[in-house]
Write an enzyme that holds these catalytic residues in place. Structure first.
Site, PDB file in Angstrom:
ATOM      1  N   ASP A  86     -14.973  21.565 -15.664  1.00  0.00           N
ATOM      2  CA  ASP A  86     -15.652  22.186 -14.510  1.00  0.00           C
ATOM      3  C   ASP A  86     -15.684  21.348 -13.228  1.00  0.00           C
ATOM      4  O   ASP A  86     -16.701  21.351 -12.520  1.00  0.00           O
ATOM      5  CB  ASP A  86     -17.087  22.571 -14.894  1.00  0.00           C
ATOM      6  CG  ASP A  86     -17.163  23.557 -16.038  1.00  0.00           C
ATOM      7  OD1 ASP A  86     -16.101  23.938 -16.571  1.00  0.00           O
ATOM      8  OD2 ASP A  86     -18.288  23.933 -16.429  1.00  0.00           O
TER       9      ASP A  86
ATOM     10  N   GLU B 293     -16.183  27.027 -15.146  1.00  0.00           N
ATOM     11  CA  GLU B 293     -17.287  27.948 -15.433  1.00  0.00           C
ATOM     12  C   GLU B 293     -17.291  29.036 -14.370  1.00  0.00           C
ATOM     13  O   GLU B 293     -17.201  28.731 -13.176  1.00  0.00           O
ATOM     14  CB  GLU B 293     -18.633  27.210 -15.424  1.00  0.00           C
ATOM     15  CG  GLU B 293     -19.817  28.146 -15.719  1.00  0.00           C
ATOM     16  CD  GLU B 293     -21.180  27.450 -15.705  1.00  0.00           C
ATOM     17  OE1 GLU B 293     -21.223  26.197 -15.686  1.00  0.00           O
ATOM     18  OE2 GLU B 293     -22.193  28.173 -15.710  1.00  0.00           O
TER      19      GLU B 293
ATOM     20  N   LYS C 219     -14.444  29.887 -18.691  1.00  0.00           N
ATOM     21  CA  LYS C 219     -15.540  30.032 -19.650  1.00  0.00           C
ATOM     22  C   LYS C 219     -16.759  30.646 -18.965  1.00  0.00           C
ATOM     23  O   LYS C 219     -17.086  30.286 -17.834  1.00  0.00           O
ATOM     24  CB  LYS C 219     -15.881  28.669 -20.260  1.00  0.00           C
ATOM     25  CG  LYS C 219     -16.325  27.606 -19.262  1.00  0.00           C
ATOM     26  CD  LYS C 219     -16.387  26.243 -19.947  1.00  0.00           C
ATOM     27  CE  LYS C 219     -17.008  25.159 -19.116  1.00  0.00           C
ATOM     28  NZ  LYS C 219     -18.387  25.340 -18.708  1.00  0.00           N
TER      29      LYS C 219
ATOM     30  N   LYS D 287     -21.801  27.389 -20.679  1.00  0.00           N
ATOM     31  CA  LYS D 287     -21.783  25.946 -20.432  1.00  0.00           C
ATOM     32  C   LYS D 287     -20.790  25.271 -21.381  1.00  0.00           C
ATOM     33  O   LYS D 287     -20.093  24.338 -21.000  1.00  0.00           O
ATOM     34  CB  LYS D 287     -23.194  25.353 -20.599  1.00  0.00           C
ATOM     35  CG  LYS D 287     -24.269  26.011 -19.731  1.00  0.00           C
ATOM     36  CD  LYS D 287     -23.910  26.035 -18.260  1.00  0.00           C
ATOM     37  CE  LYS D 287     -25.035  26.681 -17.427  1.00  0.00           C
ATOM     38  NZ  LYS D 287     -24.567  26.954 -16.037  1.00  0.00           N
TER      39      LYS D 287
ATOM     40  N   THR E 144     -21.422  18.929 -15.534  1.00  0.00           N
ATOM     41  CA  THR E 144     -22.271  17.767 -15.377  1.00  0.00           C
ATOM     42  C   THR E 144     -22.493  17.143 -16.755  1.00  0.00           C
ATOM     43  O   THR E 144     -22.431  17.839 -17.765  1.00  0.00           O
ATOM     44  CB  THR E 144     -23.641  18.122 -14.736  1.00  0.00           C
ATOM     45  OG1 THR E 144     -24.328  19.057 -15.581  1.00  0.00           O
ATOM     46  CG2 THR E 144     -23.463  18.742 -13.374  1.00  0.00           C
TER      47      THR E 144
ATOM     48  N   CYS F  52     -22.649  20.907 -19.000  1.00  0.00           N
ATOM     49  CA  CYS F  52     -21.400  21.422 -19.588  1.00  0.00           C
ATOM     50  C   CYS F  52     -20.638  20.388 -20.410  1.00  0.00           C
ATOM     51  O   CYS F  52     -19.991  20.741 -21.396  1.00  0.00           O
ATOM     52  CB  CYS F  52     -20.535  22.027 -18.501  1.00  0.00           C
ATOM     53  SG  CYS F  52     -21.278  23.540 -17.838  1.00  0.00           S
TER      54      CYS F  52
ATOM     55  N   GLN G 115     -27.145   6.693 -32.920  1.00  0.00           N
ATOM     56  CA  GLN G 115     -27.079   6.962 -34.367  1.00  0.00           C
ATOM     57  C   GLN G 115     -25.659   6.783 -34.914  1.00  0.00           C
ATOM     58  O   GLN G 115     -25.181   7.578 -35.732  1.00  0.00           O
ATOM     59  CB  GLN G 115     -27.588   8.369 -34.685  1.00  0.00           C
ATOM     60  CG  GLN G 115     -28.996   8.654 -34.140  1.00  0.00           C
ATOM     61  CD  GLN G 115     -29.476  10.034 -34.504  1.00  0.00           C
ATOM     62  OE1 GLN G 115     -29.612  10.355 -35.681  1.00  0.00           O
ATOM     63  NE2 GLN G 115     -29.732  10.850 -33.506  1.00  0.00           N
TER      64      GLN G 115
HETATM   65  N1  TIU Z   1     -20.561  22.798 -15.443  1.00  0.00           N
HETATM   66  C1  TIU Z   1     -21.883  22.642 -15.511  1.00  0.00           C
HETATM   67  O1  TIU Z   1     -22.392  21.588 -15.853  1.00  0.00           O
HETATM   68  N2  TIU Z   1     -22.668  23.723 -15.135  1.00  0.00           N
HETATM   69  C2  TIU Z   1     -23.925  23.629 -14.674  1.00  0.00           C
HETATM   70  O2  TIU Z   1     -24.557  24.635 -14.416  1.00  0.00           O
HETATM   71  N3  TIU Z   1     -24.427  22.372 -14.482  1.00  0.00           N
HETATM   72  C3  TIU Z   1     -25.598  22.037 -13.899  1.00  0.00           C
HETATM   73  O3  TIU Z   1     -25.953  20.857 -13.946  1.00  0.00           O
HETATM   74  N4  TIU Z   1     -26.309  22.962 -13.274  1.00  0.00           N
END
Ligand code: TIU
Length: 222
Positions: A25, A73, A130, A133, A159, A163, A203
């Site tokens: 993304d 996304e 996609k 997420k 992020t 995702c 872990q």
């Molecule tokens: N690709 C992704 O992480 N989508 C999100 O919506 N991330 C946010 O941090 N909002």
């Protein structure tokens, strides 16, 4: 022949022929002003630091002949694949599907949905669109990976805690080994970036390994 990659919680052996680079993304909607990320109230400039490390790993992966996969996304223009609960969530400045300076927010085919220019896919690199997420949810990613004999994923993108984490958890449950590259990921929240990585490697590596661009560049050059 497997190559060693420095990582946490411990070094990991990678068979390059069975490995793919997956870039999650890295879209204008998340990285540039006027897109989905900003409508949610985020400082999108925080993600820019991931672009250059991602680019260096992308260049090296292409040179090494690794399978490179990009994800995006987004939703169909008629929103038929967008859950009502997602569209109605929170108090964004513009909702999914609403017009914005980069076209309709988080909609396939709009300028904001594109991957940033620095990391644009080239011919032969699968792009997985996609609706969620996680990159496995309602996509053919698993099929693409199985058909190419991939067992290990080098994971970059944004992020970290949303995702990237969701995709790594999905991949781990499907039997893939995930190595997440810390400096090739980014978050609007530095503390969530750190926590997102810590959760993966805790872990004994409950979801996978955490490495960074430099050790992977070394391994790809070997
Ligand atoms: N690709 C992704 O992480 N989508 C999100 O919506 N991330 C946010 O941090 N909002």
């Amino acid at each position: 022949m497997p190559v060693g990659v420095e990582a946490e919680p411990h070094a990991v052996e990678i068979d390059l022929a069975g490995s793919a680079l997956i870039i999650i993304d890295m879209q204008r909607d998340f990285l540039e002003p006027g897109g989905f990320g900003e409508t949610l109230g985020n400082d999108v400039s925080r993600l820019a630091a991931a672009i250059a490390p991602c680019r260096s790993v992308l260049d090296a992966a292409r040179r090494a002949g690794l399978l490179v996969i990009h994800t995006r996304e987004g939703h169909r223009p008629d929103l038929s694949d967008a859950p009502k609960a997602k569209i109605e969530r929170g108090h964004p400045s513009a909702r999914i599907g609403a017009p914005g300076p980069m076209g309709r927010i988080l909609i396939r085919g709009e300028p904001g949905h594109d991957i940033v220019a620095e990391l644009a896919p080239v011919a032969g690199e699968p792009v997985i669109d996609k609706p969620g997420k996680g990159a496995f949810y309602q996509t053919d990613l698993d099929l693409v990976l199985k058909n190419r004999g991939i067992g290990t994923l080098l994971v970059c993108g944004v992020t970290t805690e949303v995702c990237v984490n969701t995709t790594v958890r999905e991949a781990n449950d499907r039997g893939y080994r995930c190595v997440v590259l810390s400096d090739c990921c980014g978050s609007y929240f530095p503390e969530f970036h750190e926590a997102g990585l810590a959760m993966i490697k805790a872990q004994g590596g409950i979801f996978g390994w955490v490495s960074s661009a430099a050790p992977v560049l070394k391994a790809l050059a070997a």
